[in-house]
Write a protein that holds these residues in place. Structure first.
Motif, PDB file in Angstrom:
ATOM      1  N   GLY A  75       8.897 -23.028 -15.946  1.00 41.75           N
ATOM      2  CA  GLY A  75      10.213 -23.644 -15.959  1.00 41.75           C
ATOM      3  C   GLY A  75      11.039 -23.400 -14.709  1.00 41.75           C
ATOM      4  O   GLY A  75      12.262 -23.453 -14.750  1.00 41.75           O
ATOM      5  N   SER A  76      10.388 -23.122 -13.569  1.00 40.06           N
ATOM      6  CA  SER A  76      11.074 -22.928 -12.279  1.00 40.06           C
ATOM      7  C   SER A  76      12.058 -21.758 -12.310  1.00 40.06           C
ATOM      8  O   SER A  76      13.015 -21.721 -11.533  1.00 40.06           O
ATOM      9  CB  SER A  76      11.820 -24.203 -11.860  1.00 40.06           C
ATOM     10  N   GLN A  77      11.820 -20.798 -13.173  1.00 41.07           N
ATOM     11  CA  GLN A  77      12.752 -19.683 -13.322  1.00 41.07           C
ATOM     12  C   GLN A  77      12.458 -18.590 -12.294  1.00 41.07           C
ATOM     13  O   GLN A  77      11.322 -18.182 -12.098  1.00 41.07           O
ATOM     14  CB  GLN A  77      12.657 -19.095 -14.734  1.00 41.07           C
ATOM     15  N   ASN A  78      13.537 -18.128 -11.620  1.00 43.05           N
ATOM     16  CA  ASN A  78      13.465 -17.017 -10.661  1.00 43.05           C
ATOM     17  C   ASN A  78      12.492 -17.279  -9.515  1.00 43.05           C
ATOM     18  O   ASN A  78      11.778 -16.374  -9.066  1.00 43.05           O
ATOM     19  CB  ASN A  78      13.098 -15.715 -11.370  1.00 43.05           C
ATOM     20  N   VAL A  79      12.470 -18.531  -9.040  1.00 41.75           N
ATOM     21  CA  VAL A  79      11.646 -18.891  -7.881  1.00 41.75           C
ATOM     22  C   VAL A  79      12.538 -18.873  -6.638  1.00 41.75           C
ATOM     23  O   VAL A  79      13.599 -19.495  -6.619  1.00 41.75           O
ATOM     24  CB  VAL A  79      11.006 -20.276  -8.053  1.00 41.75           C
ATOM     25  N   SER A  80      12.104 -18.162  -5.604  1.00 39.16           N
ATOM     26  CA  SER A  80      12.889 -18.051  -4.374  1.00 39.16           C
ATOM     27  C   SER A  80      12.024 -18.416  -3.179  1.00 39.16           C
ATOM     28  O   SER A  80      10.809 -18.188  -3.176  1.00 39.16           O
ATOM     29  CB  SER A  80      13.408 -16.614  -4.178  1.00 39.16           C
ATOM     30  N   CYS A  81      12.669 -18.982  -2.162  1.00 39.29           N
ATOM     31  CA  CYS A  81      11.991 -19.283  -0.903  1.00 39.29           C
ATOM     32  C   CYS A  81      12.747 -18.575   0.213  1.00 39.29           C
ATOM     33  O   CYS A  81      13.957 -18.771   0.378  1.00 39.29           O
ATOM     34  CB  CYS A  81      11.954 -20.791  -0.650  1.00 39.29           C
ATOM     35  N   PHE A  82      12.063 -17.730   0.973  1.00 46.06           N
ATOM     36  CA  PHE A  82      12.662 -17.002   2.082  1.00 46.06           C
ATOM     37  C   PHE A  82      12.068 -17.528   3.389  1.00 46.06           C
ATOM     38  O   PHE A  82      10.848 -17.556   3.551  1.00 46.06           O
ATOM     39  CB  PHE A  82      12.397 -15.504   1.938  1.00 46.06           C
ATOM     40  N   ARG A  83      12.966 -17.943   4.298  1.00 46.33           N
ATOM     41  CA  ARG A  83      12.520 -18.558   5.544  1.00 46.33           C
ATOM     42  C   ARG A  83      12.585 -17.607   6.731  1.00 46.33           C
ATOM     43  O   ARG A  83      11.983 -17.874   7.763  1.00 46.33           O
ATOM     44  CB  ARG A  83      13.338 -19.826   5.819  1.00 46.33           C
ATOM     45  N   THR A  84      13.326 -16.523   6.590  1.00 49.16           N
ATOM     46  CA  THR A  84      13.406 -15.504   7.637  1.00 49.16           C
ATOM     47  C   THR A  84      13.459 -14.134   6.966  1.00 49.16           C
ATOM     48  O   THR A  84      13.786 -14.011   5.773  1.00 49.16           O
ATOM     49  CB  THR A  84      14.657 -15.670   8.512  1.00 49.16           C
ATOM     50  N   ALA A  85      13.202 -13.085   7.753  1.00 54.30           N
ATOM     51  CA  ALA A  85      13.231 -11.727   7.217  1.00 54.30           C
ATOM     52  C   ALA A  85      14.627 -11.354   6.726  1.00 54.30           C
ATOM     53  O   ALA A  85      14.776 -10.600   5.751  1.00 54.30           O
ATOM     54  CB  ALA A  85      12.747 -10.744   8.277  1.00 54.30           C
ATOM     55  N   ASP A  86      15.657 -11.885   7.376  1.00 54.96           N
ATOM     56  CA  ASP A  86      17.027 -11.548   6.980  1.00 54.96           C
ATOM     57  C   ASP A  86      17.400 -12.126   5.617  1.00 54.96           C
ATOM     58  O   ASP A  86      18.324 -11.635   4.965  1.00 54.96           O
ATOM     59  CB  ASP A  86      18.027 -12.053   8.030  1.00 54.96           C
ATOM     60  N   GLU A  87      16.724 -13.170   5.182  1.00 53.97           N
ATOM     61  CA  GLU A  87      17.029 -13.799   3.900  1.00 53.97           C
ATOM     62  C   GLU A  87      16.447 -13.045   2.712  1.00 53.97           C
ATOM     63  O   GLU A  87      16.884 -13.236   1.584  1.00 53.97           O
ATOM     64  CB  GLU A  87      16.489 -15.239   3.869  1.00 53.97           C
TER      65      GLU A  87
END
Length: 413
Positions: free
Chosen positions: A163-175
């Protein structure tokens, strides 16, 4: 555990089927096919409307250790033919029941590697099907370490999530931040660029038939929850060569995964290098996708599931003539307290609108759309083309007005 038994009259030796999870559409079809149903469901989730469909209800959790002994006792008196579950949490218990009782159902090994995203990636790598890296991560350092080895952007998601729950995308180390606390592990894998699709297939004895390719729409205008699905269309509006590439890829994928029987719902992205799987499920898709498939293609995924369970047919040999297209779009109003709703009746009878479901009312609280369960309603439309079906959905969702206030109405404070 509370067993409730009920006699069913007027049948001669009906086939006995165990169903895990309340599913009115499935139970209705089984009953029409002449089967007796033993329904397993938690007491708080039991749908009383199903009482007229089922022979027996077993009110307990799917993982209750006394469930299989109880079913074994019933099986010794009136043997079961098959066990089915269309709910994610019921898939593994159903497979366990099938193997223990020796009846038709899915393999525990197969279900285990579809329910566990890390296990799926490991299996595909070991079989030489996909080289996508994947790792279990437990903290910021683990995510950053994965990215240092494989590059950004990185997707982090629950190992057994849905259900797309708690999905994250990080594009840099700072994110990179620590994901929400969970009893589940998190996994990290590279983020694949490209449009997302799901493939609805039916298999029998290792023979696969791709019935539809579904186009996806996600909540991309919300940077906090961009992967929540807010719409689908069948068929996906893609070129024939893309259809062929996805179909060929999924048939091979199902073979590699060992998914030999029943319906499957496989999510993938079409990258510049070709299709790449995201995850798969040994069940029909959610979000009314079976309704879209039926409207657009004529295939009924639940009918096929029932007929397979009762050992009456294999995969369809021919594809019904396409009926056109069907789409669904979910309402995503801003968060706050509902102070007014207008336009539902105006759009209810619009040509092409098959269903318009908006259960919110004045005084309800709208929460941020963080996963599939936090959406508030939908419109489902049919049309001759995908573009037209999508446009009807857009017209309705933009034409219905849901007024919200940051403050609760009097009496709700």
């Amino acid at each position: 555990m509370i067993p409730i038994d009920k006699d069913v009259l007027g049948m001669e030796d009906p086939k006995q089927v165990v169903v895990l999870g309340s599913s009115p559409g499935l139970c209705d079809r089984l009953r029409l096919a002449g089967a007796d149903i033993t329904l397993v469901e938690a007491p708080e989730r039991f749908d009383k409307a199903l009482a007229s469909f089922v022979k027996r209800s077993v009110l307990t959790e799917y993982d209750d250790p006394s469930l299989i002994p109880l079913l074994r006792g019933i099986h010794g008196h009136t043997p079961f033919t098959a066990v089915i579950s269309l709910t994610e949490q019921g898939l593994m218990p159903a497979a366990r029941i099938a193997e223990t009782l020796g009846i038709r159902g899915l393999s525990q090994d197969v279900v285990a590697r579809t329910r566990d995203k890390f296990a799926m990636r490991t299996w595909l790598r070991d079989k030489g099907f996909s080289s996508v890296p994947c790792a279990v991560v437990r903290d910021v350092a683990g995510i950053q370490g994965f990215a240092a080895r494989h590059g950004f952007p990185v997707i982090v998601k629950p190992r057994h999530g849905q259900g797309s729950q708690n999905v994250s995308c990080f594009r840099t180390a700072d994110e990179v931040v620590l994901p929400p606390a969970s009893t589940d592990d998190y996994i990290a894998e590279p983020f694949h660029l490209g449009p997302e699709f799901s493939v609805e297939a039916f298999s029998c004895a290792g023979e696969h038939h791709v019935l539809a390719i579904t186009g996806k729409f996600t909540h991309e205008d919300d940077p906090a929850n961009p992967f929540v699905e807010v719409g689908h269309v069948v068929p996906a509006d893609i070129a024939p060569e893309v259809v062929d590439a996805i179909t060929e890829y999924v048939v091979e994928f199902l073979d590699v995964m060992g998914i030999a029987d029943g319906c499957s719902h496989t999510e993938l992205r079409m990258t510049s290098a070709g299709p790449e799987v995201i995850e798969t499920h040994t069940r029909v898709g959610g979000d009314s996708i079976p309704v879209l498939v039926r409207q657009a293609t004529g295939h009924d995924l639940l009918d096929l599931t029932v007929q397979w369970a009762l050992d009456r047919i294999g995969p369809p040999r021919t594809t019904p003539s396409a009926h056109g297209a069907a789409a669904i779009r979910f309402f995503t109003p801003p968060q706050g307290w509902v102070v007014g709703v207008a336009g539902v009746q105006r759009w209810q009878g619009l040509p092409g609108v098959l269903q318009l479901n908006l259960p919110v009312k004045v005084g309800d609280r709208i929460h941020p759309v963080q996963n599939s369960r936090t959406r508030v309603g939908y419109v489902l439309a049919t049309a001759p083309t995908p573009a037209r079906a999508i446009e009807i959905c857009r017209k309705v969702t933009s034409g219905v007005r849901i007024d919200v206030s940051p403050e609760p109405p009097r009496g709700r404070r």
